[in-house]
Write a protein that holds these residues in place. Structure first.
Motif, PDB file in Angstrom:
ATOM      1  N   ILE A 165      34.546   3.393 -15.334  1.00 20.21           N
ATOM      2  CA  ILE A 165      34.644   3.565 -13.891  1.00 20.21           C
ATOM      3  C   ILE A 165      33.310   4.049 -13.339  1.00 20.21           C
ATOM      4  O   ILE A 165      32.885   3.655 -12.255  1.00 20.21           O
ATOM      5  CB  ILE A 165      35.791   4.561 -13.566  1.00 20.21           C
ATOM      6  N   LEU A 166      32.620   4.904 -14.097  1.00 22.29           N
ATOM      7  CA  LEU A 166      31.306   5.388 -13.659  1.00 22.29           C
ATOM      8  C   LEU A 166      30.243   4.297 -13.698  1.00 22.29           C
ATOM      9  O   LEU A 166      29.280   4.340 -12.934  1.00 22.29           O
ATOM     10  CB  LEU A 166      30.866   6.558 -14.549  1.00 22.29           C
ATOM     11  N   LEU A 167      30.409   3.327 -14.590  1.00 21.42           N
ATOM     12  CA  LEU A 167      29.428   2.244 -14.671  1.00 21.42           C
ATOM     13  C   LEU A 167      29.314   1.486 -13.350  1.00 21.42           C
ATOM     14  O   LEU A 167      28.229   1.057 -12.964  1.00 21.42           O
ATOM     15  CB  LEU A 167      29.818   1.254 -15.777  1.00 21.42           C
ATOM     16  N   ILE A 168      30.445   1.339 -12.655  1.00 28.35           N
ATOM     17  CA  ILE A 168      30.447   0.531 -11.427  1.00 28.35           C
ATOM     18  C   ILE A 168      29.542   1.136 -10.361  1.00 28.35           C
ATOM     19  O   ILE A 168      28.645   0.448  -9.844  1.00 28.35           O
ATOM     20  CB  ILE A 168      31.886   0.332 -10.918  1.00 28.35           C
ATOM     21  N   PRO A 169      29.710   2.426  -9.972  1.00 30.51           N
ATOM     22  CA  PRO A 169      28.782   2.986  -8.979  1.00 30.51           C
ATOM     23  C   PRO A 169      27.347   3.108  -9.485  1.00 30.51           C
ATOM     24  O   PRO A 169      26.405   3.003  -8.688  1.00 30.51           O
ATOM     25  CB  PRO A 169      29.382   4.369  -8.676  1.00 30.51           C
ATOM     26  N   ILE A 170      27.172   3.314 -10.796  1.00 34.15           N
ATOM     27  CA  ILE A 170      25.807   3.375 -11.341  1.00 34.15           C
ATOM     28  C   ILE A 170      25.101   2.041 -11.140  1.00 34.15           C
ATOM     29  O   ILE A 170      23.966   1.985 -10.654  1.00 34.15           O
ATOM     30  CB  ILE A 170      25.838   3.758 -12.838  1.00 34.15           C
ATOM     31  N   LEU A 189      21.962   9.597  -5.314  1.00 34.74           N
ATOM     32  CA  LEU A 189      23.279   9.193  -5.793  1.00 34.74           C
ATOM     33  C   LEU A 189      23.254   8.872  -7.287  1.00 34.74           C
ATOM     34  O   LEU A 189      24.146   9.279  -8.043  1.00 34.74           O
ATOM     35  CB  LEU A 189      23.775   7.967  -5.009  1.00 34.74           C
ATOM     36  N   LEU A 190      22.217   8.166  -7.709  1.00 32.92           N
ATOM     37  CA  LEU A 190      22.098   7.805  -9.120  1.00 32.92           C
ATOM     38  C   LEU A 190      21.993   9.049  -9.997  1.00 32.92           C
ATOM     39  O   LEU A 190      22.588   9.105 -11.082  1.00 32.92           O
ATOM     40  CB  LEU A 190      20.878   6.904  -9.331  1.00 32.92           C
ATOM     41  N   ALA A 191      21.245  10.051  -9.512  1.00 29.95           N
ATOM     42  CA  ALA A 191      21.119  11.298 -10.270  1.00 29.95           C
ATOM     43  C   ALA A 191      22.485  11.956 -10.455  1.00 29.95           C
ATOM     44  O   ALA A 191      22.799  12.464 -11.541  1.00 29.95           O
ATOM     45  CB  ALA A 191      20.161  12.251  -9.546  1.00 29.95           C
ATOM     46  N   PHE A 192      23.311  11.955  -9.400  1.00 24.89           N
ATOM     47  CA  PHE A 192      24.665  12.507  -9.505  1.00 24.89           C
ATOM     48  C   PHE A 192      25.496  11.741 -10.535  1.00 24.89           C
ATOM     49  O   PHE A 192      26.160  12.345 -11.383  1.00 24.89           O
ATOM     50  CB  PHE A 192      25.369  12.459  -8.143  1.00 24.89           C
ATOM     51  N   PHE A 193      25.454  10.404 -10.463  1.00 25.53           N
ATOM     52  CA  PHE A 193      26.290   9.593 -11.360  1.00 25.53           C
ATOM     53  C   PHE A 193      25.870   9.751 -12.827  1.00 25.53           C
ATOM     54  O   PHE A 193      26.723   9.815 -13.721  1.00 25.53           O
ATOM     55  CB  PHE A 193      26.234   8.118 -10.952  1.00 25.53           C
ATOM     56  N   VAL A 194      24.567   9.817 -13.067  1.00 21.93           N
ATOM     57  CA  VAL A 194      24.088  10.019 -14.438  1.00 21.93           C
ATOM     58  C   VAL A 194      24.498  11.407 -14.932  1.00 21.93           C
ATOM     59  O   VAL A 194      24.894  11.574 -16.093  1.00 21.93           O
ATOM     60  CB  VAL A 194      22.563   9.826 -14.518  1.00 21.93           C
ATOM     61  N   PHE A 195      24.430  12.401 -14.038  1.00 26.28           N
ATOM     62  CA  PHE A 195      24.877  13.745 -14.404  1.00 26.28           C
ATOM     63  C   PHE A 195      26.363  13.735 -14.777  1.00 26.28           C
ATOM     64  O   PHE A 195      26.766  14.356 -15.771  1.00 26.28           O
ATOM     65  CB  PHE A 195      24.639  14.717 -13.246  1.00 26.28           C
ATOM     66  N   TYR A 367      26.577  -7.302 -12.227  1.00 28.33           N
ATOM     67  CA  TYR A 367      27.473  -6.316 -12.837  1.00 28.33           C
ATOM     68  C   TYR A 367      27.976  -6.748 -14.214  1.00 28.33           C
ATOM     69  O   TYR A 367      28.038  -5.946 -15.148  1.00 28.33           O
ATOM     70  CB  TYR A 367      28.713  -6.081 -11.952  1.00 28.33           C
ATOM     71  N   TYR A 368      28.372  -7.988 -14.311  1.00 20.71           N
ATOM     72  CA  TYR A 368      29.214  -8.434 -15.418  1.00 20.71           C
ATOM     73  C   TYR A 368      28.597  -8.205 -16.796  1.00 20.71           C
ATOM     74  O   TYR A 368      29.268  -7.720 -17.712  1.00 20.71           O
ATOM     75  CB  TYR A 368      29.565  -9.916 -15.237  1.00 20.71           C
ATOM     76  N   ILE A 369      27.331  -8.543 -16.979  1.00 20.43           N
ATOM     77  CA  ILE A 369      26.713  -8.432 -18.295  1.00 20.43           C
ATOM     78  C   ILE A 369      26.761  -7.000 -18.809  1.00 20.43           C
ATOM     79  O   ILE A 369      27.006  -6.743 -19.989  1.00 20.43           O
ATOM     80  CB  ILE A 369      25.255  -8.954 -18.272  1.00 20.43           C
ATOM     81  N   TYR A 370      26.559  -6.035 -17.903  1.00 22.15           N
ATOM     82  CA  TYR A 370      26.568  -4.635 -18.304  1.00 22.15           C
ATOM     83  C   TYR A 370      27.968  -4.174 -18.707  1.00 22.15           C
ATOM     84  O   TYR A 370      28.141  -3.449 -19.688  1.00 22.15           O
ATOM     85  CB  TYR A 370      26.055  -3.755 -17.151  1.00 22.15           C
TER      86      TYR A 370
END
Length: 411
Positions: A165-170, A189-195, A367-370
């Protein structure tokens, strides 16, 4: 009335997709209801459209493999003893029968989907911050216990599932940065998601994050076309992995892994028979060893859909695998799990399905490949299809983003 419904049908479809995605980390019940309503929505259409969708599904190899995979779970019930457990597995995997058909045959409005993906980032940000605030300020706990008390106990989700689920916003945020959209905001935002990803304290998720960094570095048509910029991204990925190691939860797990791992199976059996060890790699090696032996002994059709966990539990008892007896570990490997259940039947079909899904990916995917490669790797370490959250990843998220890329390609 019918004309009005058909007019708003694309918007209703996106709304149902949003309900399934947004409820994933909030409510198991709402998520299940969303999946059920989505299935009903497929048939709330004109007869002509339903026939056209079914015809499209018949021509899709991937939908056929999903369908065949589910049917083989039922075949495995014909020679199983524990029918109650087997029926639970069938019911849990029921979405596999219909969701890929829906998602790959319904028309997807890219404009509405892009709005949803953008908004989904802020939803995930809000949900995580709320849970963290609740855990730290209301319950007065440390961040080190966040996964145990919030993710595992309160939400009933394994961090392995939350990763997807986190992969999607990342990915959404990285794509926005790549396209030079609100760069400062998106970096924050990316910093938050990686955290949040690091907070899960999951070694596999860190490994997946590094894989994503490498894939992105070699993606075509990005801002990073020169070899030095590609190297820079890979170096950033390495720095992220090192940073993740300094998170207490991950550091503790890695230290246990490095300092206590043996690869001699007899040594592993002895250690795990005398004490409750914490080395999850050794646990997986031992479970895989047991599973491979059982697959060979029960070749070619496996032990049955309802009996595979009983077979594992019996082996745990036989060698006095203390952690296995205590927690009744599943296979922790989806590939071996399928070969144990129905042997060459669902085992081979699952491999063919994963191969077919991976073949649909390319470096032009947004998105898909990841997502599909991350799932293929993660299935080496977890039995995702034992729980509905994993089934949603397999039967909903992967086909959804495959359809998204197909629609993007046709534009």
């Amino acid at each position: 009335m019918i004309e009005a419904y058909q007019k708003y049908r694309p918007s209703i479809y996106i709304l149902l997709i949003a309900i399934v995605l947004c409820s994933y980390m909030v409510s198991f019940a709402i998520n299940s209801i969303g999946v059920g309503v989505l299935c009903a929505f497929f048939f709330l259409d004109s007869i002509t459209n339903i026939k056209a969708k079914l015809q499209k599904a018949k021509q899709s190899r991937i939908i056929t493999l999903y369908f065949l995979f589910f049917i083989l779970q039922i075949v495995g019930m014909l020679y199983t003893d524990n029918r109650e457990f087997g029926m639970k597995r069938i019911i849990t995997q029921l979405p596999i029968l219909i969701l890929p058909l829906i998602l790959l045959s319904e028309e997807l409005c890219l404009k509405k989907m892009n709005v949803l993906l953008d908004g989904f980032r802020y939803w995930i940000l809000t949900v995580f911050l709320f849970y963290i605030a609740q855990h730290v300020f209301m319950d007065e706990n440390s961040l080190e216990t966040f996964v145990l008390f919030i993710i595992t106990d309160r939400l009933g989700i394994s961090q392995f599932y939350v990763v997807f689920i986190l992969l999607i916003p990342i990915i959404t945020t990285v794509n926005a940065i790549r396209n030079k959209k609100n760069i400062t905001l998106n970096i924050i935002l990316l910093a938050f998601f990686v955290f949040f990803l690091f907070l899960l304290g999951n070694k596999t998720s860190v490994f997946i994050l590094f894989i994503l960094s490498v894939l992105f570095a070699f993606q075509r048509n990005t801002l990073f076309n020169s070899i030095w910029k590609k190297v820079t991204i890979i170096v950033v990925g390495i720095i992220l992995v090192i940073s993740a190691y300094n998170m207490p939860g991950i550091q503790k797990r890695v230290d246990v892994l490095v300092k206590t791992t043996d690869f001699n199976i007899e040594t592993i059996i002895t250690k795990n028979s005398v004490t409750h060890t914490k080395n999850t790699l050794e646990h997986r090696l031992l479970i895989n060893y047991i599973t491979i032996n059982e697959v060979v002994d029960n070749f070619p059709f496996g032990v049955g859909t309802g009996d595979y966990q009983d077979v594992l539990n019996n082996n745990y008892d036989a060698i006095n695998f203390k952690q296995g007896i205590c927690h009744e570990f599943n296979n922790h490997n989806q590939y071996l799990s399928e070969f144990l259940k129905t042997g060459i039947l669902s085992g081979t079909v699952f491999l063919l399905l994963m191969f077919s899904l991976i073949r649909q990916s390319n470096f032009n995917n947004q998105y898909y490949i990841y997502i599909v490669l991350s799932f293929a790797v993660a299935c080496l370490f977890e039995s995702y299809l034992d729980r509905q959250h994993g089934v949603v990843i397999f039967a909903f998220i992967i086909p959804l983003f495959l359809k998204y890329e197909i629609e993007n390609k046709s534009v």
